[in-house]
Design an enzyme around this catalytic site. Sequence first.
Site, PDB file in Angstrom:
ATOM      1  N   HIS A 298      27.578 -10.604 -80.159  1.00 37.66           N
ATOM      2  CA  HIS A 298      28.256 -10.735 -78.868  1.00 37.66           C
ATOM      3  C   HIS A 298      28.930 -12.096 -78.774  1.00 37.66           C
ATOM      4  O   HIS A 298      28.384 -13.102 -79.232  1.00 37.66           O
ATOM      5  CB  HIS A 298      27.237 -10.565 -77.731  1.00 37.66           C
ATOM      6  CG  HIS A 298      27.890 -10.424 -76.395  1.00 37.66           C
ATOM      7  ND1 HIS A 298      28.324 -11.512 -75.682  1.00 37.66           N
ATOM      8  CD2 HIS A 298      28.205  -9.319 -75.663  1.00 37.66           C
ATOM      9  CE1 HIS A 298      28.891 -11.088 -74.559  1.00 37.66           C
ATOM     10  NE2 HIS A 298      28.823  -9.764 -74.521  1.00 37.66           N
ATOM     11  N   ARG A 346      32.483  -7.721 -77.590  1.00 32.66           N
ATOM     12  CA  ARG A 346      31.773  -6.994 -78.657  1.00 32.66           C
ATOM     13  C   ARG A 346      32.512  -5.714 -79.009  1.00 32.66           C
ATOM     14  O   ARG A 346      33.422  -5.290 -78.283  1.00 32.66           O
ATOM     15  CB  ARG A 346      30.326  -6.708 -78.276  1.00 32.66           C
ATOM     16  CG  ARG A 346      30.141  -6.155 -76.882  1.00 32.66           C
ATOM     17  CD  ARG A 346      28.667  -5.972 -76.577  1.00 32.66           C
ATOM     18  NE  ARG A 346      28.443  -5.762 -75.162  1.00 32.66           N
ATOM     19  CZ  ARG A 346      27.489  -4.984 -74.668  1.00 32.66           C
ATOM     20  NH1 ARG A 346      26.682  -4.341 -75.484  1.00 32.66           N
ATOM     21  NH2 ARG A 346      27.338  -4.860 -73.365  1.00 32.66           N
ATOM     22  N   LYS A 349      34.210  -2.671 -76.780  1.00 32.47           N
ATOM     23  CA  LYS A 349      34.197  -3.047 -75.368  1.00 32.47           C
ATOM     24  C   LYS A 349      35.590  -3.550 -74.983  1.00 32.47           C
ATOM     25  O   LYS A 349      36.501  -3.563 -75.787  1.00 32.47           O
ATOM     26  CB  LYS A 349      33.098  -4.084 -75.096  1.00 32.47           C
ATOM     27  CG  LYS A 349      31.705  -3.631 -75.472  1.00 32.47           C
ATOM     28  CD  LYS A 349      31.018  -2.663 -74.498  1.00 32.47           C
ATOM     29  CE  LYS A 349      30.990  -3.097 -73.097  1.00 32.47           C
ATOM     30  NZ  LYS A 349      29.828  -2.678 -72.325  1.00 32.47           N
ATOM     31  N   ASP A 352      38.319  -9.194 -71.594  1.00 36.06           N
ATOM     32  CA  ASP A 352      37.778  -9.807 -70.378  1.00 36.06           C
ATOM     33  C   ASP A 352      38.107 -11.295 -70.470  1.00 36.06           C
ATOM     34  O   ASP A 352      37.858 -11.920 -71.507  1.00 36.06           O
ATOM     35  CB  ASP A 352      36.264  -9.545 -70.335  1.00 36.06           C
ATOM     36  CG  ASP A 352      35.535 -10.276 -69.223  1.00 36.06           C
ATOM     37  OD1 ASP A 352      36.104 -11.210 -68.618  1.00 36.06           O
ATOM     38  OD2 ASP A 352      34.362  -9.931 -68.966  1.00 36.06           O
ATOM     39  N   CYS A 354      36.790 -13.967 -69.548  1.00 35.15           N
ATOM     40  CA  CYS A 354      35.784 -14.994 -69.872  1.00 35.15           C
ATOM     41  C   CYS A 354      35.648 -15.173 -71.384  1.00 35.15           C
ATOM     42  O   CYS A 354      35.279 -16.249 -71.852  1.00 35.15           O
ATOM     43  CB  CYS A 354      34.439 -14.713 -69.221  1.00 35.15           C
ATOM     44  SG  CYS A 354      33.604 -13.229 -69.777  1.00 35.15           S
ATOM     45  N   TYR A 355      35.986 -14.127 -72.154  1.00 34.11           N
ATOM     46  CA  TYR A 355      35.917 -14.268 -73.615  1.00 34.11           C
ATOM     47  C   TYR A 355      37.082 -15.102 -74.155  1.00 34.11           C
ATOM     48  O   TYR A 355      37.099 -15.434 -75.344  1.00 34.11           O
ATOM     49  CB  TYR A 355      35.841 -12.906 -74.306  1.00 34.11           C
ATOM     50  CG  TYR A 355      34.608 -12.146 -73.858  1.00 34.11           C
ATOM     51  CD1 TYR A 355      33.347 -12.702 -74.023  1.00 34.11           C
ATOM     52  CD2 TYR A 355      34.699 -10.909 -73.222  1.00 34.11           C
ATOM     53  CE1 TYR A 355      32.214 -12.045 -73.570  1.00 34.11           C
ATOM     54  CE2 TYR A 355      33.570 -10.237 -72.776  1.00 34.11           C
ATOM     55  CZ  TYR A 355      32.329 -10.817 -72.948  1.00 34.11           C
ATOM     56  OH  TYR A 355      31.213 -10.176 -72.499  1.00 34.11           O
ATOM     57  N   ASP A 411      38.522 -11.508 -64.754  1.00 30.32           N
ATOM     58  CA  ASP A 411      38.182 -10.742 -65.953  1.00 30.32           C
ATOM     59  C   ASP A 411      39.428  -9.965 -66.420  1.00 30.32           C
ATOM     60  O   ASP A 411      39.929 -10.139 -67.530  1.00 30.32           O
ATOM     61  CB  ASP A 411      36.985  -9.847 -65.553  1.00 30.32           C
ATOM     62  CG  ASP A 411      36.685  -8.674 -66.461  1.00 30.32           C
ATOM     63  OD1 ASP A 411      37.519  -8.326 -67.299  1.00 30.32           O
ATOM     64  OD2 ASP A 411      35.597  -8.077 -66.304  1.00 30.32           O
ATOM     65  N   ASP A 418      36.694 -15.160 -59.871  1.00 31.53           N
ATOM     66  CA  ASP A 418      35.466 -15.870 -59.507  1.00 31.53           C
ATOM     67  C   ASP A 418      35.450 -17.180 -60.288  1.00 31.53           C
ATOM     68  O   ASP A 418      36.268 -17.374 -61.203  1.00 31.53           O
ATOM     69  CB  ASP A 418      34.216 -15.014 -59.784  1.00 31.53           C
ATOM     70  CG  ASP A 418      34.109 -14.574 -61.242  1.00 31.53           C
ATOM     71  OD1 ASP A 418      34.155 -15.453 -62.118  1.00 31.53           O
ATOM     72  OD2 ASP A 418      33.990 -13.360 -61.492  1.00 31.53           O
ATOM     73  N   HIS A 421      34.930 -16.831 -64.230  1.00 36.30           N
ATOM     74  CA  HIS A 421      36.109 -16.421 -64.999  1.00 36.30           C
ATOM     75  C   HIS A 421      37.245 -17.437 -64.896  1.00 36.30           C
ATOM     76  O   HIS A 421      38.055 -17.557 -65.817  1.00 36.30           O
ATOM     77  CB  HIS A 421      36.577 -15.018 -64.574  1.00 36.30           C
ATOM     78  CG  HIS A 421      35.653 -13.934 -65.058  1.00 36.30           C
ATOM     79  ND1 HIS A 421      34.608 -13.466 -64.298  1.00 36.30           N
ATOM     80  CD2 HIS A 421      35.599 -13.278 -66.255  1.00 36.30           C
ATOM     81  CE1 HIS A 421      33.950 -12.549 -65.005  1.00 36.30           C
ATOM     82  NE2 HIS A 421      34.527 -12.413 -66.189  1.00 36.30           N
TER      83      HIS A 421
HETATM   84  C1  FPP Z   1      27.248  -8.858 -71.688  1.00 37.56           C
HETATM   85  O1  FPP Z   1      27.705  -8.503 -70.471  1.00 37.56           O
HETATM   86  C2  FPP Z   1      27.066 -10.335 -71.732  1.00 37.56           C
HETATM   87  C3  FPP Z   1      26.007 -10.906 -72.275  1.00 37.56           C
HETATM   88  C4  FPP Z   1      24.904 -10.084 -72.821  1.00 37.56           C
HETATM   89  C5  FPP Z   1      25.920 -12.398 -72.454  1.00 37.56           C
HETATM   90  C6  FPP Z   1      26.083 -13.279 -71.256  1.00 37.56           C
HETATM   91  C7  FPP Z   1      25.953 -14.697 -71.645  1.00 37.56           C
HETATM   92  C8  FPP Z   1      26.873 -15.636 -71.367  1.00 37.56           C
HETATM   93  C9  FPP Z   1      28.091 -15.262 -70.612  1.00 37.56           C
HETATM   94  C10 FPP Z   1      26.838 -17.054 -71.813  1.00 37.56           C
HETATM   95  C11 FPP Z   1      25.602 -17.820 -71.958  1.00 37.56           C
HETATM   96  C12 FPP Z   1      25.923 -19.170 -72.423  1.00 37.56           C
HETATM   97  C13 FPP Z   1      25.219 -20.288 -72.197  1.00 37.56           C
HETATM   98  C14 FPP Z   1      25.762 -21.582 -72.696  1.00 37.56           C
HETATM   99  C15 FPP Z   1      23.941 -20.310 -71.475  1.00 37.56           C
HETATM  100  P1  FPP Z   1      28.462  -7.107 -70.251  1.00 37.56           P
HETATM  101  O2  FPP Z   1      27.757  -6.002 -70.966  1.00 37.56           O
HETATM  102  O3  FPP Z   1      28.639  -6.994 -68.791  1.00 37.56           O
HETATM  103  O4  FPP Z   1      29.879  -7.416 -70.881  1.00 37.56           O
HETATM  104  P2  FPP Z   1      30.633  -6.783 -72.153  1.00 37.56           P
HETATM  105  O5  FPP Z   1      30.905  -5.364 -71.844  1.00 37.56           O
HETATM  106  O6  FPP Z   1      31.909  -7.582 -72.201  1.00 37.56           O
HETATM  107  O7  FPP Z   1      29.773  -6.995 -73.363  1.00 37.56           O
HETATM  108 ZN    ZN Z   2      33.733 -11.665 -68.020  1.00 35.16          ZN
HETATM  109  K     K Z   3      32.382  -8.024 -69.396  1.00 35.79           K
END
Ligand code: FPP
Ligand code: ZN
Ligand code: K
Length: 508
Positions: A298, A346, A349, A352, A354-355, A411, A418, A421
């Site tokens: 991820h 990932r 998916k 977004d 934030c990535y 996103d 927010d 993001h």
């Molecule tokens: C999946 O969300 C997201 C995670 C499992 C990880 C979240 C962690 C962070 C954003 C960063 C942590 C960093 C530090 C420095 C503490 P989702 O399933 O909603 O999103 P997806 O579909 O894009 O995978």
């Molecule tokens: Zn995001």
């Molecule tokens: K996401």
Amino acid sequence: MSSPTPPPETPSANLEELVIGPRVEELSDSDAKVDDDFESISDDELPPELTRTAWASVPELFSCPPPIRDELETQTSKLQDKTVQECLPFLTGKGLKDWQPQLNSRGIPKLSRAAHVEFLQDALGDYPPQFAVMDASRMWILYWALAGLSFLGEDISEYVESMVYTFDAAQHPDGGFGGGHGQLAHLAPSYTAVLCAAMGATSNSYDFIDRKAMWHWLGRMKQASGGFSMCADGEVDTRGAFCALVIISLLNLPLELPPESPAKKDGVETFTDGLADWIASCQSYEGGIGGAPGNEAHGAYTFCALGALCILGPPHETIPRYLNVATLASWLSSRQYAPEGGLAGRTNKLVDGCYSHWIGGCWALVEAAVAGPRDGASRKPGAEAPPSLWSREGLVRYILCCAQGHYGLRDKPSKHPDAYHTCYNLAGLSSAQHVYSYDGGQTEAEEEEFQGPLSAGFHWRTEDVEVGEGEGAVFDEGDMVNPMNPVYVVPWGCAENMRRYFEGKVGF
Ligand code: FPP
Ligand code: ZN
Ligand code: K
């Protein structure tokens, strides 16, 4: 100060779940009707500024659905198709009804700097009762807002005093920071406390952190496996490794474990013992890195793992030593989609914003690992930076066209902006606009400085190259955000200044 009894546990923050969008008043904003924007209307119905010709002609790669399709239809493929359809009008300017952004000289939306500044300033204010669920993430909000404002070029010194006050109330007498006053210490708010202190950039903002108590507390998070748990009896994951190393290296804490550290019973002597090998064990068969051994790769955990390795040593040494760089680069580049241009976290998916950071930020570290130090044998000083392994153009297009809301960044077009993001889109924009290299520390001026343990993250340089020039240039000077330290994700110079300050301190 008496010990808070009993400390309620900080909920382990799934940021994506906790960061639930804008304040209620923003819900009435025209952003909320974003779906209506997609009603398809013909070219001649469009106001002139929204025709394809007004919006610069966009290369096919970023304006047409992908030419090769897997015919198998699943829930995943339908969501992906829907996301492409959602992004296309924003990428091309075609078919948008009531969004008339100002365009830059390259014909795509400008960075709405003033609006994003206003959004982040607002994020530092009060919240209505519905936001109680965000209470344990208040320290994150401070980091997202202050880092975002700094990337946008704002002076944050007026916030430093109240920032220190807020964090200090959440400092646990036994070390570390909780999500708020009286909460159990946790690595995430402790990490944001240290980063905010670094951004505050005053001795006052540095010295409110009880470094000795932090050292003792971190000793209790270190595990026999080599990793770190996020809090007492909490999950052991790559976030823990990264957050702990950020804290130890910026505060210049001793590497030796405190005597009462439970991991000592298993023969672990220092914070770094077994850590790189533990991180290596988190790389998945796909090439990206998961939260823990055996977990799905991820983006967020991958950035944490790479950041941790870049604190443990120079990127060209640690990354190839502990990771398979070929599969890592292949996995990372597969996270960028066309036509969206943006990044997903990932496999299978969606893109977004934030990535833009969690994945986009990995590239500076991986490119430095591949290129080697800029004063090393493989790179003559002043030599041209090696070509990018990713599409900076694609990411800038996604951020400026799809991720900008009226106020703040988001996103994707169907989501509300927010602070989370906003911060990470801006960090990603910074990564796309600046080229970094690793300085091996062999130049004369560097000889003295930052040679101690865990000092690798303080040897980055920005390359003097114009990434906004030539073919594929999509942004103007006015769309630029400031450079940052690519490992610590704070404005340029802040991490180095904090480390310098604590190198000057003898003992705690
Ligand atoms: C999946 O969300 C997201 C995670 C499992 C990880 C979240 C962690 C962070 C954003 C960063 C942590 C960093 C530090 C420095 C503490 P989702 O399933 O909603 O999103 P997806 O579909 O894009 O995978
Ligand atoms: Zn995001
Ligand atoms: K996401």
